[in-house]
Write an enzyme that holds these catalytic residues in place. Structure first.
Site, PDB file in Angstrom:
ATOM      1  N   ARG A  15       0.831  -1.197   0.000  1.00  0.00           N
ATOM      2  CA  ARG A  15       0.000   0.000   0.000  1.00  0.00           C
ATOM      3  C   ARG A  15       0.873   1.258   0.000  1.00  0.00           C
ATOM      4  O   ARG A  15       2.082   1.193   0.229  1.00  0.00           O
ATOM      5  CB  ARG A  15      -0.927  -0.003   1.219  1.00  0.00           C
ATOM      6  CG  ARG A  15      -2.017  -1.051   1.155  1.00  0.00           C
ATOM      7  CD  ARG A  15      -2.804  -1.143   2.460  1.00  0.00           C
ATOM      8  NE  ARG A  15      -2.020  -1.738   3.540  1.00  0.00           N
ATOM      9  CZ  ARG A  15      -2.469  -1.919   4.779  1.00  0.00           C
ATOM     10  NH1 ARG A  15      -3.700  -1.516   5.097  1.00  0.00           N
ATOM     11  NH2 ARG A  15      -1.716  -2.487   5.691  1.00  0.00           N
ATOM     12  N   LYS A  75       1.554   1.827   7.159  1.00  0.00           N
ATOM     13  CA  LYS A  75       1.890   1.008   8.325  1.00  0.00           C
ATOM     14  C   LYS A  75       2.801   1.752   9.291  1.00  0.00           C
ATOM     15  O   LYS A  75       3.446   2.742   8.956  1.00  0.00           O
ATOM     16  CB  LYS A  75       2.562  -0.297   7.887  1.00  0.00           C
ATOM     17  CG  LYS A  75       1.603  -1.300   7.270  1.00  0.00           C
ATOM     18  CD  LYS A  75       0.384  -1.585   8.153  1.00  0.00           C
ATOM     19  CE  LYS A  75       0.725  -2.347   9.426  1.00  0.00           C
ATOM     20  NZ  LYS A  75      -0.469  -2.542  10.288  1.00  0.00           N
ATOM     21  N   TYR A  94      -0.955   4.534  10.504  1.00  0.00           N
ATOM     22  CA  TYR A  94      -1.356   3.588  11.544  1.00  0.00           C
ATOM     23  C   TYR A  94      -0.162   3.365  12.476  1.00  0.00           C
ATOM     24  O   TYR A  94       0.984   3.227  12.013  1.00  0.00           O
ATOM     25  CB  TYR A  94      -1.765   2.245  10.934  1.00  0.00           C
ATOM     26  CG  TYR A  94      -3.088   2.257  10.218  1.00  0.00           C
ATOM     27  CD1 TYR A  94      -4.282   2.485  10.912  1.00  0.00           C
ATOM     28  CD2 TYR A  94      -3.173   2.053   8.845  1.00  0.00           C
ATOM     29  CE1 TYR A  94      -5.503   2.497  10.256  1.00  0.00           C
ATOM     30  CE2 TYR A  94      -4.387   2.071   8.175  1.00  0.00           C
ATOM     31  CZ  TYR A  94      -5.545   2.290   8.880  1.00  0.00           C
ATOM     32  OH  TYR A  94      -6.745   2.320   8.233  1.00  0.00           O
ATOM     33  N   HIS A  96      -0.755   1.621  16.159  1.00  0.00           N
ATOM     34  CA  HIS A  96      -1.042   0.440  16.998  1.00  0.00           C
ATOM     35  C   HIS A  96       0.024   0.277  18.082  1.00  0.00           C
ATOM     36  O   HIS A  96       0.733  -0.727  18.162  1.00  0.00           O
ATOM     37  CB  HIS A  96      -1.123  -0.826  16.135  1.00  0.00           C
ATOM     38  CG  HIS A  96      -2.176  -0.789  15.070  1.00  0.00           C
ATOM     39  ND1 HIS A  96      -3.522  -0.810  15.352  1.00  0.00           N
ATOM     40  CD2 HIS A  96      -2.084  -0.714  13.715  1.00  0.00           C
ATOM     41  CE1 HIS A  96      -4.221  -0.754  14.229  1.00  0.00           C
ATOM     42  NE2 HIS A  96      -3.366  -0.683  13.221  1.00  0.00           N
ATOM     43  N   GLU A 118      -5.739   4.995  13.601  1.00  0.00           N
ATOM     44  CA  GLU A 118      -6.705   4.102  14.244  1.00  0.00           C
ATOM     45  C   GLU A 118      -7.408   4.709  15.450  1.00  0.00           C
ATOM     46  O   GLU A 118      -8.370   4.115  15.959  1.00  0.00           O
ATOM     47  CB  GLU A 118      -6.036   2.778  14.642  1.00  0.00           C
ATOM     48  CG  GLU A 118      -5.076   2.845  15.823  1.00  0.00           C
ATOM     49  CD  GLU A 118      -3.660   3.205  15.430  1.00  0.00           C
ATOM     50  OE1 GLU A 118      -2.778   3.126  16.304  1.00  0.00           O
ATOM     51  OE2 GLU A 118      -3.429   3.562  14.255  1.00  0.00           O
ATOM     52  N   ASP A 270      -3.190  -6.673  15.253  1.00  0.00           N
ATOM     53  CA  ASP A 270      -2.500  -5.375  15.286  1.00  0.00           C
ATOM     54  C   ASP A 270      -2.513  -4.769  16.682  1.00  0.00           C
ATOM     55  O   ASP A 270      -1.621  -3.994  17.034  1.00  0.00           O
ATOM     56  CB  ASP A 270      -3.155  -4.393  14.308  1.00  0.00           C
ATOM     57  CG  ASP A 270      -2.597  -4.529  12.899  1.00  0.00           C
ATOM     58  OD1 ASP A 270      -1.393  -4.758  12.767  1.00  0.00           O
ATOM     59  OD2 ASP A 270      -3.374  -4.406  11.939  1.00  0.00           O
TER      60      ASP A 270
END
Length: 371
Positions: A15, A75, A94, A96, A118, A270
């Site tokens: 991505r 990511k 993101y 996490h 997120e 995640d």
């Protein structure tokens, strides 16, 4: 503002943080965008398309990290990327963090401003930047489960939808949120016997209204989880506490009591996973076996369908990227309490309470970080 887009380097992650259409929007707002060479190759987007949209192509990730005022990714930054972060630089991606103490430590030490997709919220209480990937992961969870239920891939040898005269597979979905809803949609479409467990009665009512009698809904208790997991062919974990570690709903003892050859797909991995026996895997080595039960715990599931995932994510992130670029991070966050919820780390402080509580950091109110 100068916005940078590096090529993702996590294993099998294709991505990309910005697509050309969104680059064009930023350029029309007066901003400059630099994109690492080949960043869009994984979704079939050539450098020339970024250039046509107004971006400048730079030869390496080092060029992006060294010059960009804001880095837009997909990511969480890997170790080598975290070493390139600098004080005052904005990272929008993101993260996490709750199950990842090493990343959290590096981000705190970097002095950068880290805004997590997120944990950005919406006026209705949803998670608008997590939802697109949850939709993808929920749908993929059933595809992955069906694949690994095949005998050739180590499974029980069960066809998810069965055939006339033979029972379909039993699919149990823990959590009726975005992941669970989309998993149920695909599983029902494939003809499986589907059970969704959730503690929110309103969620169960909404699922009933959406899918009708073919879907079985159950109020989630320890007894219900044990009963349905023991008889399941496929269990999907889709529970979420925003920004915090996922609750362990299925312990190791219960896993040992499940059918040999059954499959677990832990979409919550995640955030640490909702099965005690879960640990992150990759697209290169997606599964492992515990007590005869196949565990699929790929931490970037939507990366397996990067083109769909990238465009879905970019549709959701663009308004926030524009706000951060147009106003600067302090003003953008100060004017939008929902975007402020995304601030996880700021200039050496943890500014998201669930992360601070999970990892033992002193919590700094995000509003104070804007002062």
């Amino acid at each position: 503002m100068l916005i940078g887009v590096p090529k993702e380097i996590k294993v099998r992650e294709y991505r990309v943080g910005l697509v050309p259409a969104n680059v064009r929007e930023l350029v029309l707002h007066g901003h400059a965008v630099i994109v690492e060479r080949g960043a869009g190759e994984g979704i079939g987007v050539a450098d020339a398309q970024y250039q046509a949209a107004g971006a400048k192509i730079v030869p390496s990730a080092a060029d992006v990290w060294a010059h960009a005022e804001m880095v837009v990714k997909v990511k969480e930054p890997q170790a080598e990327e975290r070493r390139r972060l600098r004080p005052g630089q904005v990272l929008f991606t993101y993260l996490h963090l709750a199950p990842d103490p090493e990343q959290t430590r590096d981000l705190v030490e970097s002095g950068s401003i880290c805004i997590a997709y997120e944990t950005v919220t919406s006026p209705s209480g949803g998670l608008p930047l997590l939802a697109p990937m949850s939709e993808v992961a929920g749908r993929m969870s059933i595809q992955a489960g069906a694949y690994f239920l095949e005998k050739a891939h180590g499974g029980l040898g069960v066809l998810l939808g069965g055939v006339p005269g033979v029972d379909p597979a039993k699919v149990v979905i823990l959590g009726g949120g975005v992941v669970g809803t989309h998993a149920a949609h695909i599983a029902l479409g494939m003809g499986a016997e589907v059970w969704v467990l959730d503690r929110n009665v309103d969620v169960l009512k909404n699922l009933w209204r959406q899918f009708g009698r073919p879907l079985n809904t159950v109020f989630s208790t320890h007894e219900a989880v044990e009963k349905h997991c023991r008889t399941a062919d496929l269990v999907v974990g889709g529970v979420l506490i925003p920004g915090a570690a996922a609750p362990k709903l299925v312990d190791a003892k219960l896993v040992s009591e499940m059918k040999p050859g059954s499959v677990i797909v832990d979409v919550a991995i995640d955030q640490g996973g909702c099965f005690e026996t879960s640990h992150p895997t990759t697209h290169d080595a997606p599964t492992y076996v515990v007590d005869g039960v196949i565990h699929y715990c790929v931490a970037n599931m939507p990366g397996g369908v990067p083109r769909t995932s990238t465009f879905a994510l970019n549709n959701a992130t663009l308004p926030f990227v524009l706000a951060l670029a147009d106003k600067g991070w302090k003003k953008a966050l100060g004017e939008n309490p929902h975007l402020l919820e995304g601030l996880n780390v700021s200039e050496g402080h943890v500014t998201y309470k669930a992360v601070a509580d999970s990892l033992g950091y002193k919590f700094k109110e995000p509003k104070l970080a804007l002062a």
